[in-house]
Design a protein around this motif. Structure first.
Motif, short mmCIF file in Angstrom:
data_model
loop_
_atom_site.label_atom_id
_atom_site.label_comp_id
_atom_site.label_asym_id
_atom_site.label_seq_id
_atom_site.Cartn_x
_atom_site.Cartn_y
_atom_site.Cartn_z
N ALA A 68 0.84 -1.20 0.00
CA ALA A 68 0.00 0.00 0.00
C ALA A 68 0.87 1.25 0.00
O ALA A 68 1.74 1.39 0.87
CB ALA A 68 -0.90 0.01 1.23
N SER A 107 -14.18 6.15 2.19
CA SER A 107 -13.00 5.58 1.52
C SER A 107 -11.94 5.15 2.53
O SER A 107 -11.10 4.30 2.22
CB SER A 107 -12.40 6.60 0.55
N LYS A 123 -11.35 -1.45 1.74
CA LYS A 123 -10.16 -2.25 1.45
C LYS A 123 -10.00 -2.41 -0.05
O LYS A 123 -10.97 -2.35 -0.82
CB LYS A 123 -10.23 -3.61 2.14
N TRP A 124 -8.77 -2.65 -0.45
CA TRP A 124 -8.40 -2.86 -1.85
C TRP A 124 -8.37 -4.37 -2.10
O TRP A 124 -7.49 -5.07 -1.59
CB TRP A 124 -7.04 -2.24 -2.12
N ILE A 169 -12.91 -2.26 -5.07
CA ILE A 169 -12.78 -1.52 -3.82
C ILE A 169 -14.01 -1.84 -2.98
O ILE A 169 -15.14 -1.63 -3.43
CB ILE A 169 -12.67 0.00 -4.06
N GLU A 182 -16.18 -1.06 0.22
CA GLU A 182 -16.47 -0.13 1.31
C GLU A 182 -17.34 -0.83 2.35
O GLU A 182 -18.33 -1.48 2.02
CB GLU A 182 -17.20 1.11 0.77
N ALA A 211 -7.55 0.65 5.17
CA ALA A 211 -7.21 1.82 4.36
C ALA A 211 -6.50 2.90 5.15
O ALA A 211 -5.90 3.80 4.56
CB ALA A 211 -8.48 2.42 3.74
N ASP A 229 -3.87 4.66 2.74
CA ASP A 229 -3.51 3.99 1.49
C ASP A 229 -3.95 4.89 0.34
O ASP A 229 -5.15 5.09 0.11
CB ASP A 229 -4.22 2.63 1.43
N LEU A 286 -6.67 4.10 -2.22
CA LEU A 286 -8.07 4.18 -1.83
C LEU A 286 -8.49 5.58 -1.42
O LEU A 286 -9.66 5.95 -1.57
CB LEU A 286 -8.33 3.23 -0.64
#
Length: 455
Positions: free
Chosen positions: A248, A299, A303-304, A311, A313, A393, A425, A428
């Motif tokens: 990240a 955001s 997480k990615w 993405i 949420e 994030a 991150d 994100l």
């Protein structure tokens, strides 16, 4: 019939665990679900219950060994026909078994068993023998009378003292035999205070042993290095931080805030009898502020997901609270923290910190966080650049609250000031979103009434 018990997956997906200690010996008779060993994973110390009732035939590992998941741990001599009787215990431990194939139970969340339940019967050890073979009278005078009476008997079997690893370490350092200490904790658990009180009583009376002639002090050569195996919590933390730092793209931003209104609020809450027993401090209020601010900056609560190229949420906040423990840094999680009141959040933080320090946080409680907070201010630090937990994030760090000159209502006054540090991150979170979150949190700490404006 010999039944072999292999080390199960303890619910963390880790490939191995360290055997802390055996609570049984070869030849011992054990009951179903009796605690037989303590193992340390990368996240917690876990007690293993026995999946069988029978006699311990063989111990396949020694204390300190690192055992791979699926490797043989212990063998039992089980009476023929007892296999079906053991099945309910295996199911309770999370085992999935069939007539053709058996898999080890998933042992998650096991705590200390009540006194007398699931503990091996062992014989009392001579706790502090004098050099002439007589029992040290100071030890007997310090021990509870019921313990002394047991020692006067012909070495009868008794229960292994219930205590946590940190307490056992303290007892070893102080030279205290735990079998002589009476526990005052829940279900007879021996606490640090019990060990310290016993040690103080032990040192008070004079020992009935002649003093040995003084011998010249021999200075041992100083070790130039100390080597510690990289495993357990330290190894897991290192792997997670390296993975996060090189996966990240971290961005850190800072905000210094006048939090005098919050410290005054904390003082007034402590004086409120209706809130007696709730330890509401700066961390609890910052956690509540973070939950409110995350609702405006989703955001940072995401997480990615590289595998699905999405993405994700979250519409809830599972809040991780970083805790420094004797075993290293752990981040237990408060589930649905955004749904808790301020007193409830304070209680949850206190409970998880106490559990984490004792090394008894279940592995499942340290996974799946959506955002984290670390309070570096307790170490006297003003700010830092915390590393994001993998899968999250962002992470918020609280600095120390310091009394210092600050502009207030057009004049210079002594105010309580704190620095917030946010790492996020950048895949994100954009800089504008990170700044908005930080100013929202800072605004609540500067004026707690602003929380009424957020939803």
């Amino acid at each position: 019939m010999i039944e072999e018990f292999r080390l199960p997956d303890l619910g963390e997906g880790l490939p191995e665990a360290e055997l802390v200690q055996w609570l049984v010996e070869e030849g011992d008779t054990v009951a179903l679900n009796q605690t037989i060993a303590e193992v340390e994973t990368a996240k917690a110390v876990v007690e293993l219950p026995s999946p069988h009732a029978g006699v311990v035939a063989r111990l396949h590992a020694q204390a300190g060994d690192v055992v791979a998941v699926g490797s043989a741990l212990i063998s039992f001599d089980v009476p023929v026909g007892a296999g079906e009787a053991a099945q309910p215990g295996a199911e309770r431990a999370g085992a999935a078994s069939s007539s053709e194939e058996k898999s080890p139970p998933n042992l998650v969340g096991y705590g200390a068993a009540p006194r007398g339940a699931g503990r091996p019967q062992r014989r009392a050890r001579a706790s502090a023998p004098a050099r002439d073979g007589r029992t040290d009278t100071a030890v007997l005078e310090a021990a509870p009378h019921d313990v002394v009476r047991r020692l006067d008997l012909a070495d009868p079997p008794h229960e292994r003292p219930r205590s946590t690893p940190p307490v056992r370490k303290l007892a070893k350092e102080l030279g205290v035999e735990l079998s002589l200490v009476e526990g005052t904790g829940a279900s007879g658990l021996i606490t640090r205070a019990d060990v310290q009180a016993f040690a103080e009583r032990l040192g008070a009376p004079a020992r009935a042993v002649p003093a040995a002639p003084a011998s010249p002090r021999v200075l041992e050569p100083r070790e130039r290095t100390t080597r510690t195996p990289i495993r357990g919590v330290r190894n897991a933390t290192a792997e997670a931080m390296v993975r996060s730092a090189f996966t990240a793209p971290h961005v850190s931003t800072f905000l210094t805030v006048d939090v005098t209104a919050t410290t005054e609020l904390i003082a007034s809450l402590k004086a409120d009898r209706a809130l007696h027993g709730h330890r509401i401090g700066i961390l609890a209020i910052a956690a509540k502020a973070a939950c409110l601010a995350l609702s405006r900056t989703p955001s940072l609560n995401a997480k990615w997901d590289a595998e699905s190229a999405e993405i994700v949420e979250h519409h809830y906040v599972d809040l991780g609270i970083a805790a420094a423990t004797p075993r290293g840094l752990v981040v237990p999680v408060i589930r649905d923290a955004d749904a808790l009141t301020l007193p409830g959040l304070a209680d949850a933080i206190g409970a998880l910190a106490e559990t984490a320090r004792s090394g008894r946080t279940p592995p499942a409680d340290m996974m799946g966080g959506t955002f984290s907070i670390t309070n570096v201010g307790v170490f006297g630090v003003d700010a830092g650049t915390p590393i994001i937990n993998p899968g999250e994030a962002g992470i918020l760090a609280l600095g120390a609250v310091r009394r210092q000159p600050w502009e207030h209502k057009g004049e210079i006054a002594l105010r309580d000031v704190l620095t917030l540090s946010l790492s996020f991150d950048h895949r994100l979170v954009d800089g504008e979103q990170g700044a908005r979150f930080l100013t929202d949190v800072g605004g609540i700490l500067a004026e707690p009434g602003r929380a009424m404006l957020l939803r």
